[in-house]
Motif scaffolding. Structure first.
Motif, short mmCIF file in Angstrom:
data_model
loop_
_atom_site.label_atom_id
_atom_site.label_comp_id
_atom_site.label_asym_id
_atom_site.label_seq_id
_atom_site.Cartn_x
_atom_site.Cartn_y
_atom_site.Cartn_z
N LYS A 120 -7.20 9.66 4.29
CA LYS A 120 -6.29 8.70 4.93
C LYS A 120 -6.75 7.27 4.67
O LYS A 120 -5.93 6.39 4.37
N GLU A 121 -8.07 7.02 4.77
CA GLU A 121 -8.60 5.68 4.53
C GLU A 121 -8.40 5.26 3.07
O GLU A 121 -8.06 4.12 2.78
N ARG A 123 -6.04 6.33 1.01
CA ARG A 123 -4.61 6.07 0.79
C ARG A 123 -4.18 4.75 1.43
O ARG A 123 -3.38 4.01 0.87
N ARG A 124 -4.75 4.46 2.61
CA ARG A 124 -4.42 3.18 3.27
C ARG A 124 -4.84 2.01 2.39
O ARG A 124 -4.11 1.03 2.24
N ASN A 125 -6.00 2.12 1.79
CA ASN A 125 -6.50 1.02 0.97
C ASN A 125 -5.88 0.98 -0.41
O ASN A 125 -5.98 -0.02 -1.11
N THR A 129 1.75 2.31 2.41
CA THR A 129 2.21 1.96 3.75
C THR A 129 3.56 2.58 4.04
O THR A 129 4.34 2.86 3.15
N THR A 130 3.82 2.78 5.32
CA THR A 130 5.14 3.28 5.72
C THR A 130 6.13 2.14 5.68
O THR A 130 5.76 0.97 5.60
N GLU A 133 5.32 -0.26 8.44
CA GLU A 133 4.19 -1.12 8.14
C GLU A 133 4.59 -2.20 7.15
O GLU A 133 4.15 -3.34 7.23
N ASP A 163 -6.28 -7.16 7.49
CA ASP A 163 -6.46 -5.90 8.20
C ASP A 163 -7.90 -5.40 8.06
O ASP A 163 -8.20 -4.41 7.42
#
Length: 459
Positions: A120-121, A123-125, A129-130, A133, A163
């Protein structure tokens, strides 16, 4: 049939750990998730492979031989301050996590690491984003008005680092909007519901600045009749904006460096240190590279603050933004005054666009306020724009005005420090009570107001 080009389109992940078993496990996990993974066993090897691999994300262990994760993080960000680095550790303490996040780690995860949390981390980086977001991101810096590519690039950089907790250094001329950018970063960060506190390091006398930043105990010095909570503690879990950091005295620079290294403060007169969790954003109009060379600013503190540098351009460098800024300011004025919005004649706008603007956006705001106030019609003519710009002094004060401003700020600081106790304030200022009362009258200050404000705050 396997697509030979498929791997080229996969996000590239560089994993650094001196434990071969951990490297093998992470490689299996990440490749199963469709990522292109390269593993190395040390920090120096990671640095040697970095330019060739050009990873999208780096994952590193904290405790390694040769070069630990903190040192590797600093070296990576020296070349690319926006590179996402995820730190892993099985034996880290809370101060290690805080220090790592301020140095710019994208995430700090403890071992044994959870596979799904790690994915998850990553993919976030990678920017996955949704839609929701994405909509939030589009509102970043709504108080900063611009059309220029120069500002657009800056805002993109600022949004990328908002962020997290990475330390940010904003340079730029006076009046360019450095504090507005700092607030935009804070308001788009996980700390947005916590305090944003700004302090101008050049506006407070040296003998008071230490107490203002770090606090003091009752009886720490003459006039310290009550305990005072410093701004670092007041901003805990939020953001502390150190404006005009280049004007901070050398003696205090040493103490600030210690706070940034240990993430704890020791109030004046105290023997105990207090842990803090604060994001630091600093700013200056000075050339700190030159100040370091001249010995006026500590090099080690400069590098500690300058993790991610952002440069606010002067208004003359983004003239294509002037019309949009003027329109926005006229909008706000019309709403505030409850009257019809005024606008500039084409010749007036052309004149404003070509002006030098030594005071930058702040000066532009003053000029537009003056134009709208003095113009009775809906259209502001070029003659009024010329008059307003000629009457507006920008950032230059007369020596007398500058002295008065400093004296008034000094009196306010002393009264705050002594809880409005005139006798103690006069001692600190080196004046007798009669002289001190005259100064208060001269600057329209009432010591009683400072006693009331302290009592009301419960401090």
């Amino acid at each position: 049939m396997v697509d030979k080009n498929a791997k080229n389109n996969q996000p590239r992940i560089l994993v650094v750990d001196d434990d071969p078993d951990m490297l093998a496990l992470l490689k299996v996990w990440l490749e199963k998730d469709g990522l292109d993974v390269t593993t190395v066993g040390s920090g120096p090897e990671a640095l040697s492979r970095l330019s060739m691999l050009r990873p999208n994300v780096v994952i590193t262990d904290l405790f390694m031989d040769e070069m630990d994760g903190m040192a590797l993080l600093s070296e990576i960000h020296r070349g690319n301050p926006l590179m996402p680095v995820i730190m892993l550790s099985g034996q880290a303490q809370i101060p290690d996590a805080i220090k790592a996040t301020h140095l710019g780690t994208a995430a700090f995860l403890t071992k044994p690491v959870d596979q799904q949390v790690l994915i998850k981390e990553i993919r976030r980086n990678l920017g996955a984003t949704t839609a929701e977001e994405g909509n939030e991101a589009n509102s970043f810096g709504s108080d900063l008005i611009y059309r220029s590519q120069l500002m657009s690039d800056l805002m993109e950089q600022a949004q990328m680092i908002a962020d997290g907790d990475i330390t940010v250094f904003i340079s730029g001329e006076t009046g360019t909007g450095k504090e507005v950018l700092a607030k935009a970063i804070h308001e788009s960060s996980p700390r947005k519901d916590k305090p944003f506190i700004g302090v101008n390091c050049g506006a407070i006398p040296e003998q008071l600045l230490e107490s203002e930043l770090f606090g003091h105990e009752k009886g720490a010095f003459t006039g310290a009749n009550t305990k005072h909570t410093g701004l670092f503690q007041a901003a805990n879990e939020g953001t502390l904006f150190l404006d005009e950091i280049g004007d901070m005295p050398l003696g205090l620079q040493v103490k600030l460096l210690r706070v940034l290294q240990d993430f704890e403060v020791r109030p004046v007169g105290s023997v105990k240190s207090i842990p803090i969790n604060v994001r630091i954003i600093s700013a200056t109009h000075n050339n700190l590279d030159e100040s370091v060379k001249l010995g006026d600013f500590r090099e080690d503190l400069y590098y500690r603050l300058n993790v991610v540098p952002l440069q606010m351009p002067a208004l003359r460098e983004r003239r294509e933004d002037i019309a949009a800024l003027a329109d926005h300011l006229l909008d706000k004025m019309a709403i505030r005054r409850g009257e019809k919005k005024k606008r500039f004649a084409p010749e007036a706008m052309e004149y404003l666009t070509s002006a030098p603007w030594p005071g930058n956006v702040r000066q532009l705001g003053n000029v537009i306020e003056l134009c709208a106030t003095l113009t009775k019609s809906d259209i502001i003519p070029v003659s009024m724009a010329k008059r307003a710009l000629r009457d507006e002094p920008g950032e230059i004060q007369t020596l007398k005005d500058a002295k008065n401003t400093f004296e008034r700020n000094y009196l306010i600081s002393v009264l705050k420090l002594t809880n409005g106790h005139v006798a103690n304030a006069a001692k600190i200022a080196g004046r007798n009570r009669t002289e001190f009362y005259k100064l208060l009258t001269q600057h329209s200050l009432d010591a009683a107001e400072f006693r009331q404000s302290k009592a009301g705050s419960g401090s």
